[in-house]
Structure formats: structure tokens, C-alpha cells
Write a protein that holds these residues in place. Structure first.
Motif, PDB file in Angstrom:
ATOM      1  N   PHE A  29      -3.742  -3.604  -5.424  1.00 51.82           N
ATOM      2  CA  PHE A  29      -4.453  -2.463  -4.834  1.00 51.82           C
ATOM      3  C   PHE A  29      -3.733  -1.138  -5.026  1.00 51.82           C
ATOM      4  CE2 PHE A  29      -5.158   0.044  -0.828  1.00 51.82           C
ATOM      5  CZ  PHE A  29      -6.522   0.262  -0.952  1.00 51.82           C
ATOM      6  N   SER A  30      -2.420  -1.116  -4.765  1.00 56.15           N
ATOM      7  CA  SER A  30      -1.720   0.175  -4.737  1.00 56.15           C
ATOM      8  C   SER A  30      -0.987   0.481  -6.042  1.00 56.15           C
ATOM      9  CB  SER A  30      -0.740   0.231  -3.562  1.00 56.15           C
ATOM     10  OG  SER A  30       0.293  -0.715  -3.737  1.00 56.15           O
ATOM     11  N   ARG A  35      -5.173   1.880  -8.195  1.00 53.26           N
ATOM     12  CA  ARG A  35      -5.659   3.150  -7.647  1.00 53.26           C
ATOM     13  C   ARG A  35      -6.767   3.723  -8.533  1.00 53.26           C
ATOM     14  NH1 ARG A  35      -0.218   4.213  -7.180  1.00 53.26           N
ATOM     15  NH2 ARG A  35      -0.351   6.122  -8.412  1.00 53.26           N
ATOM     16  N   TYR A  50     -15.840  -0.432   2.443  1.00 53.52           N
ATOM     17  CA  TYR A  50     -14.382  -0.522   2.479  1.00 53.52           C
ATOM     18  C   TYR A  50     -13.796   0.124   3.736  1.00 53.52           C
ATOM     19  CZ  TYR A  50      -9.572   0.938   1.656  1.00 53.52           C
ATOM     20  OH  TYR A  50      -8.239   1.176   1.817  1.00 53.52           O
ATOM     21  N   ALA A  54     -11.021  -1.375   6.084  1.00 52.97           N
ATOM     22  CA  ALA A  54      -9.650  -0.860   5.973  1.00 52.97           C
ATOM     23  C   ALA A  54      -9.092  -0.486   7.340  1.00 52.97           C
ATOM     24  CB  ALA A  54      -9.625   0.360   5.044  1.00 52.97           C
ATOM     25  N   PHE A  57      -7.799  -3.860   8.707  1.00 56.11           N
ATOM     26  CA  PHE A  57      -7.027  -4.781   7.860  1.00 56.11           C
ATOM     27  C   PHE A  57      -5.862  -5.345   8.676  1.00 56.11           C
ATOM     28  CE2 PHE A  57      -4.876  -5.083   3.404  1.00 56.11           C
ATOM     29  CZ  PHE A  57      -5.215  -6.421   3.342  1.00 56.11           C
ATOM     30  N   ARG A 201      -0.733 -10.954   4.094  1.00 54.38           N
ATOM     31  CA  ARG A 201      -0.136  -9.729   3.547  1.00 54.38           C
ATOM     32  C   ARG A 201       1.348  -9.874   3.276  1.00 54.38           C
ATOM     33  NH1 ARG A 201      -2.737  -4.731   6.911  1.00 54.38           N
ATOM     34  NH2 ARG A 201      -1.563  -5.615   8.643  1.00 54.38           N
TER      35      ARG A 201
ATOM     36  N   HIS B  48      -1.834   9.727  -2.602  1.00 59.21           N
ATOM     37  CA  HIS B  48      -1.025   8.773  -3.370  1.00 59.21           C
ATOM     38  C   HIS B  48      -0.291   7.798  -2.452  1.00 59.21           C
ATOM     39  CE1 HIS B  48      -1.589   9.998  -7.494  1.00 59.21           C
ATOM     40  NE2 HIS B  48      -1.556  11.264  -7.106  1.00 59.21           N
ATOM     41  N   TYR B  50      -1.212   6.902   0.449  1.00 56.93           N
ATOM     42  CA  TYR B  50      -2.147   6.183   1.321  1.00 56.93           C
ATOM     43  C   TYR B  50      -2.182   4.691   1.019  1.00 56.93           C
ATOM     44  CZ  TYR B  50      -6.575   4.153   2.779  1.00 56.93           C
ATOM     45  OH  TYR B  50      -7.519   3.296   3.295  1.00 56.93           O
ATOM     46  N   PHE B  51      -2.199   4.333  -0.257  1.00 53.52           N
ATOM     47  CA  PHE B  51      -2.509   2.961  -0.642  1.00 53.52           C
ATOM     48  C   PHE B  51      -1.494   1.960  -0.083  1.00 53.52           C
ATOM     49  CE2 PHE B  51      -5.011   5.574  -3.344  1.00 53.52           C
ATOM     50  CZ  PHE B  51      -6.166   4.864  -3.571  1.00 53.52           C
ATOM     51  N   ALA B  52      -0.216   2.271  -0.225  1.00 55.31           N
ATOM     52  CA  ALA B  52       0.809   1.359   0.287  1.00 55.31           C
ATOM     53  C   ALA B  52       0.735   1.249   1.817  1.00 55.31           C
ATOM     54  CB  ALA B  52       2.195   1.824  -0.145  1.00 55.31           C
ATOM     55  N   ALA B  54      -2.031   1.742   3.636  1.00 56.23           N
ATOM     56  CA  ALA B  54      -3.285   1.047   3.961  1.00 56.23           C
ATOM     57  C   ALA B  54      -3.102  -0.462   3.874  1.00 56.23           C
ATOM     58  CB  ALA B  54      -4.398   1.494   3.021  1.00 56.23           C
TER      59      ALA B  54
END
Lengths: 242, 242
Positions: A29-30, A35, A50, A54, A57, A201, B48, B50-52, B54
Motif C-alpha cells: 500500500f505505502s 501510492r 475506502y 480506513a 482499519f 498488520r 506522502h 499519510y500512507f504509512a 494509515a
């Protein structure tokens, strides 16, 4: 808090494991590629559902909780009021609250089957359709249509009305382990990629997987039931009275 | 699982509370407006990091855990190996694992201050800078520059090297409650909006808040210390040896 971990910092050679690496064909995902896929899927309209997922999660708290933790995530994302308190003044779903409508204590030891998880959803106030991936008349095209529809739909301002939980064999995907549940968080139609919001996770990050590969992993047979795995389509229901 | 909730479904008039509504000036993450802000911030380069985060978004498990739960979220997002087992074979941070390097059992009753949370981060293997919002030479411009820098930066493929945790007064933001911690998940530069990934997920959804409003809420004084609140800048450190 309990502190049963401290001694393990000096426990010798068996220090356990920090995560696992995804097979090459799945996209974290990251990661940079993840991305990009996310942004394209967002633009393509496959990430509407999503956002609510999210927000909720979560990590499966025990090795056998992947099913019930996926359900808890979906119940909170669909804004289902449990009508029972969680902690303090707050009503909220966690695994204990969700379990209490049937007291499926066996989950602790044995996990849960697709149809039992569907029952557990229903008794917590949602409509659930349980689909076995090898059942008569079920096809990958039907699954793809459902994924596309559910991920692109928003009911009201920020409320997603439906969600999908996949039940599949990790082994078929080239991952370690076997039977697993996790919610589906998005869809990239042009590349036919599904976002798995993996509730383990501590093991794997959320990842994009080819829809046909997920379909094959959903066709594997659960040895406990002799039936294939598959998916749950979960719909928010009319408010329950207490 | 424990089942202490069942009886409460018939418990009479005091059924507790299902969430609270955000003040009008804050934008819920999954609302139509929130999704638009997210997409613009993503295009603008402020998501940028955000993903980690989230991937590790989580709920504070107790009313006083907002600080330590925010730290756990950041430690997992920065891919810090706790060097201690969580459950089974897995090394992973949760509140118990993070707490064990100092055993701050007082958190259970009293919460934690900004500087103690910084110490708890350091003893878990990250560099932490603790900034009080009314300290000499601290300004909103410095905070804005840090938010912009941290949210737009990615170190390596999918690894964000830094994160910010805000410590602020909910009351100043027009929310119920007072002292609170939560990670900052993104920045919309054109509208000067910050994404608060509120760990009290049973109460408020993640939301976008005007950066000047958050700054004012960070300037409030923590009665326990006589110092203003503020923020933590957390950096992944070199790997620790066991």
C-alpha cells in the motif's frame, strides 16, 4: 498495563519475527508503486468505500481473530450502533462486543468459518450475503462486478452502505499461512487490482492483489467445512430497536 | 473473549453514547468535502506520510491512552522493530510493549504529559524533539514549516522517516473533552488544513482542521505541568542492538 514482555529483550536467540515480505506480485500500500496505484484508483472512482474503512482499519488481536476483526472493522465503518457499551460511556464495536450476541467462544481456539461469520454479522444488525467461490453459478465476473459496485458507491455524506470481506487461502497467494479473512478496501479497474486491508498488520501491510489471483485463493476449500472459501457482502440494515 | 456487555443491551435508560458530531469548522475525513480535501492534498504533495500512518491507524484502548496509542501508531508506521515479542512469534508495538521500557503504569490513571511521552518514545528507539507551543522563539510559522516538510517527505520505498504527534486542547477546538494527543496525517497547503488522525475513533472521526486553530489549541496550558501543550517530532533512529 501488563508487562510480560520486558524480559524477552534479553531472552536469547529466539527473538521471534518482525513482519514478512509480500510476494513480488503483490503491491504494498505505502510503497511508491502502491501510492501510484492508490492515486489512479482514486481518480478512477474505485476508492469511494475506502475512506470509511480506513477510519476503522485495525489489527487482529489474536491469531484466530482475522474473521471477527474484519467484521468489527466493517461494522464500525458502516456506522452500525452496537446498542451495547464498549468502555466508559461509549458504544462501539470491538471483538468482545461483536462476539456477545452469540458468544462464539470457540473463535479463540479454532477461528471461524465463512457462514458462521455471516451469522455473527446478522446478529449484530447487518444484512450479510455469504458467497462460496465454487458454488454453482458463481463466477469471477460476478465477483468483479460486486467489487466494482461496492468500492465505487457512497450512500449519503461519508457513509458507505456496503462492504466486502474476502475469505481466502494465503498459501494460494504465495503468502505464509492459510485460511484468512480481510476487508476489501478499493479497486483499480484498469489494472483489475483489489486492495486487501490485511488485518494481520504485524505480518503483512495492506496490499494490492490481482483480482483473478484473489478469486483463485477464494476457491480453495476450508478443511473444517469441506466448502470453498469466498466472500461476504455486508449491508447496513435499518436501525435496530434495543 | 470476555462478555461483560451482553446485559447492557437491556440495561434501561442510560445506554451510553454513540460518537459525537464534529464542530462545523472541522471536516470529517470520509465526508464528501473531506474526500475532496484529501484528493487535493494528495495531488499537492502533502499526503506522502499519510500512507504509512494509515496502515497503523488505531483506537486508543483506554480513556487515558491517547498519548501512548499515538506513539504506538507512529512507532509501527516508522517500522521500528521493538526487539520484544508482542504475541506468538511476532514482534510488534502495542501499548503494553511500548510501555515496558519504562513501565509508566501511572498512564492508566492520569494520562501522560508531552515530555514524558517524548521520553517514552526515546526509550523505544526513536529520536524525539518535544516542542511546547508557547516556548520562546516558537512560532506558528515554524510549526507550519515542520508540518509541510514531514507530510511531504518519504524516505525510501514506502518508509516515512518522521512523524508528528500533536498535543492540544480539544476544548479550544470546540470539541468535548480537553487534553488530547493524536498523530498528524497530512497537510493541504493551499487551504492550510491539517489532517488529525484522532485515536479516539469511538468519539470523533479523523478530520481536517485549520492549522492556526490547531496551533491555538496547542498553546493551551496543561494544568499538570504548568507548561503549554505542543507537538512531538519523531524520527526513526539507527537500528538498536538488543
Amino acid at each position: 498495563m501488563r508487562c510480560e514482555f520486558k524480559a524477552q529483550a534479553d531472552a536469547g536467540p529466539d527473538q521471534g519475527r518482525y513482519k514478512r515480505t509480500l510476494p513480488d506480485e503483490q503491491i504494498p500500500f505505502s510503497a511508491t508503486q502502491g501510492r501510484t496505484v492508490f492515486q489512479e484508483a482514486l481518480t478512477g472512482g474505485g476508492m469511494h468505500s475506502y475512506f470509511a474503512l480506513a477510519e476503522q482499519f485495525q489489527t487482529q488481536a489474536e491469531p484466530t481473530y482475522c474473521g471477527i476483526s474484519s467484521l468489527v472493522m466493517v461494522l464500525n465503518a458502516l456506522q452500525v450502533d452496537p446498542k451495547r457499551r464498549w468502555k466508559g460511556v461509549w458504544r462501539w464495536f470491538n471483538e468482545d462486543v461483536a462476539d456477545c450476541c452469540q458468544q462464539l467462544v470457540k473463535i479463540d481456539k479454532e477461528g471461524i468459518t465463512l457462514d458462521r461469520l455471516a451469522e455473527l454479522g446478522r446478529c449484530n444488525g447487518v444484512d450479510v450475503v455469504s458467497v462460496h467461490a465454487d458454488a454453482h453459478a458463481e463466477s469471477i465476473e460476478t465477483f468483479r462486478r460486486e467489487v466494482s459496485r461496492v468500492t465505487s458507491r457512497v450512500v449519503g455524506d461519508g457513509v458507505t452502505g456496503e462492504a466486502l470481506i474476502a475469505s481466502y487461502s494465503r498459501a494460494t497467494l504465495g503468502q505464509t499461512g492459510n485460511g484468512h479473512f480481510s476487508p476489501i478496501g478499493g479497486y483499480h479497474a484498469a489494472q483489475d487490482l483489489v486492495l486487501i486491508m490485511d488485518v494481520a498488520r504485524f505480518k503483512y501491510p495492506p496490499h494490492w492483489v490481482a483480482l483473478p489471483a484473489l478469486w483463485r485463493a477464494m476457491q480453495s476449500v476450508d478443511a473444517d467445512t469441506g466448502l470453498s472459501r469466498g466472500y461476504l457482502l455486508i449491508r447496513a440494515n435499518a436501525p435496530r430497536t434495543i
